[in-house]
Design a protein around this motif. Sequence first.
Motif, short mmCIF file in Angstrom:
data_model
loop_
_atom_site.label_atom_id
_atom_site.label_comp_id
_atom_site.label_asym_id
_atom_site.label_seq_id
_atom_site.Cartn_x
_atom_site.Cartn_y
_atom_site.Cartn_z
N ASP A 174 0.87 -1.17 0.00
CA ASP A 174 0.00 0.00 0.00
C ASP A 174 0.92 1.24 0.00
O ASP A 174 1.44 1.64 1.04
N ALA A 175 1.09 1.82 -1.19
CA ALA A 175 2.06 2.92 -1.33
C ALA A 175 1.73 4.10 -0.42
O ALA A 175 2.63 4.75 0.11
N ALA A 176 0.44 4.35 -0.21
CA ALA A 176 0.05 5.48 0.66
C ALA A 176 0.45 5.20 2.10
O ALA A 176 0.96 6.09 2.80
N ALA B 190 4.37 6.24 6.55
CA ALA B 190 5.28 5.73 7.59
C ALA B 190 6.75 6.04 7.29
O ALA B 190 7.62 5.82 8.16
N ALA B 191 7.03 6.56 6.10
CA ALA B 191 8.43 6.69 5.65
C ALA B 191 9.32 7.49 6.59
O ALA B 191 10.51 7.20 6.73
N GLY B 192 8.75 8.49 7.26
CA GLY B 192 9.57 9.35 8.11
C GLY B 192 9.71 8.85 9.53
O GLY B 192 10.43 9.44 10.33
N VAL C 172 8.81 -1.12 -1.54
CA VAL C 172 8.99 -0.01 -0.59
C VAL C 172 9.91 1.06 -1.19
O VAL C 172 9.65 2.26 -1.11
N SER C 173 10.98 0.61 -1.84
CA SER C 173 11.97 1.59 -2.35
C SER C 173 11.45 2.36 -3.56
O SER C 173 12.05 3.35 -3.97
N ALA C 174 10.33 1.91 -4.12
CA ALA C 174 9.76 2.64 -5.27
C ALA C 174 8.89 3.82 -4.83
O ALA C 174 8.50 4.65 -5.65
N VAL C 175 8.59 3.90 -3.53
CA VAL C 175 7.69 4.96 -3.05
C VAL C 175 8.48 6.28 -2.92
O VAL C 175 9.49 6.33 -2.20
N PRO C 176 8.05 7.34 -3.62
CA PRO C 176 8.82 8.59 -3.63
C PRO C 176 9.18 9.14 -2.24
O PRO C 176 10.29 9.62 -2.03
N ALA C 177 8.26 9.03 -1.28
CA ALA C 177 8.55 9.57 0.06
C ALA C 177 9.69 8.81 0.73
O ALA C 177 10.49 9.38 1.49
N VAL C 178 9.78 7.51 0.45
CA VAL C 178 10.88 6.70 1.00
C VAL C 178 12.18 7.13 0.33
O VAL C 178 13.20 7.37 0.99
N ARG C 179 12.14 7.28 -0.99
CA ARG C 179 13.36 7.64 -1.72
C ARG C 179 13.88 9.00 -1.28
O ARG C 179 15.07 9.19 -1.08
#
Length: 241
Positions: free
Chosen positions: A69-71, A76-78, A116-123
Motif C-alpha cells: 500500500d504505497a500510501a 510511515a516513511a519518516g 517499498v523503495s519505489a515509493v517517492p517519500a521513501v526515496r
Amino acid sequence: MAASPQETNPVRPGARAPVVVAIDGPSGTGKSSTSKAVAAKLGLRYLDTGAQYRAITWWMLTHGVDVNDAAAVAEAAGRPAIVSTTDPAAPGITADGEDASGPIRTQEVTAAVSAVSAVPAVRSRITELQRSIAASAPEGMVVEGRDIGTTVLPNADLKIFLTASPEARAERRGGELKAKNGQADLAATQEALLKRDRADSSRAVSPLLKADDAVEVDTTELTLEQVIECVVTLIVEKQRA
Ligand SMILES: Nc1ncnc2c1ncn2[C@@H]1O[C@H](COP(=O)(O)OP(=O)(O)OP(=O)(O)O)[C@@H](O)[C@H]1O
Ligand SMILES: Nc1ccn([C@@H]2O[C@H](COP(=O)(O)O)[C@@H](O)[C@H]2O)c(=O)n1
C-alpha cells in the motif's frame, strides 16, 4: 617519494586525496563485496544504501505497515530512525535503535524491498540521509546502490556500473544459499534476481540506471579479486588525475 599535492589527504597527511566513489548495478553483480574491499584497501568509508532500503522495509514489516500500500508506506516513511555505520570492516545498520543487520537479509525483506523503495517519500528521505552521510566523511567514501551515480551523488569523483550475466549472478547467489541452507534452486534464484532488477529498473523515481559518465565493468568472467583490483586502479588513477 613524496606524495604529489593532488594525492595528499588533508585529513590523514601522507594518505591519498579524499574521493567519493559511486558503485551501482543490478543485484548480485558484486557491488557490496567489491565496495567493502576497495574501501578497506584505500582507507575510505563505505555506505551500503541497499541496507538502508532493506532496514526501512524490515521496520515496516515488523510494525504492521502494508508494504504493498504505497500510501501507507509513504505515511510511515519518516517514522523509523535509520542509522548506518560506515566502517568497511564492520558495516552495520539499526532501525529505531534495533540491530537490523541480520533481519534485513531474510527472504521476506528481499521480496518486499523493491515495492517499498519505489515509493517517492521513501526515496527522498533515504536520499537525503545518504547525502548527509557522504558529506560527513572527509577521508572519502565508497557508496554503493542503484541510483548513486545518477541521483544521490551526481558529482561523485568516480562512477562505476558493475554488470554480470544473469547466469553468473544466479550462480554466485546460489553459492551463498547453498552455504547457508545446504541447497539452492538456481533457476528460481535467477528468476528472483531478474524480477527485482525489473522492478528496480522500471520504477518512476530514480530507477536503476547507468550514469552517462560511469565506467561499466562486466564482472561475468572476472574473479572478485580481479574486480577489486580493477576498481582500485580506477580510483588511484582518478586521484592522480
Ligand atoms: N566477480 C565475482 N566472482 C565470483 N563471485 C563473486 C564476484 N563478485 C561477487 N561475488 C559473490 O557474489 C555474491 C553476491 O555479491 P554481492 O553481495 O557483493 O553483490 P551485490 O551486487 O551487492 O548484490 P545485491 O545488490 O543483491 O546486494 C557474493 O557471495 C560474492 O562473494
Ligand atoms: N540506491 C539503492 C539501493 C538499493 N535500492 C533498493 O534496495 C533493494 C536492496 O538492495 P541490495 O543492494 O541490498 O540488494 C534493491 O533491490 C532496490 O529495490 C534502491 O532502490 N536504491
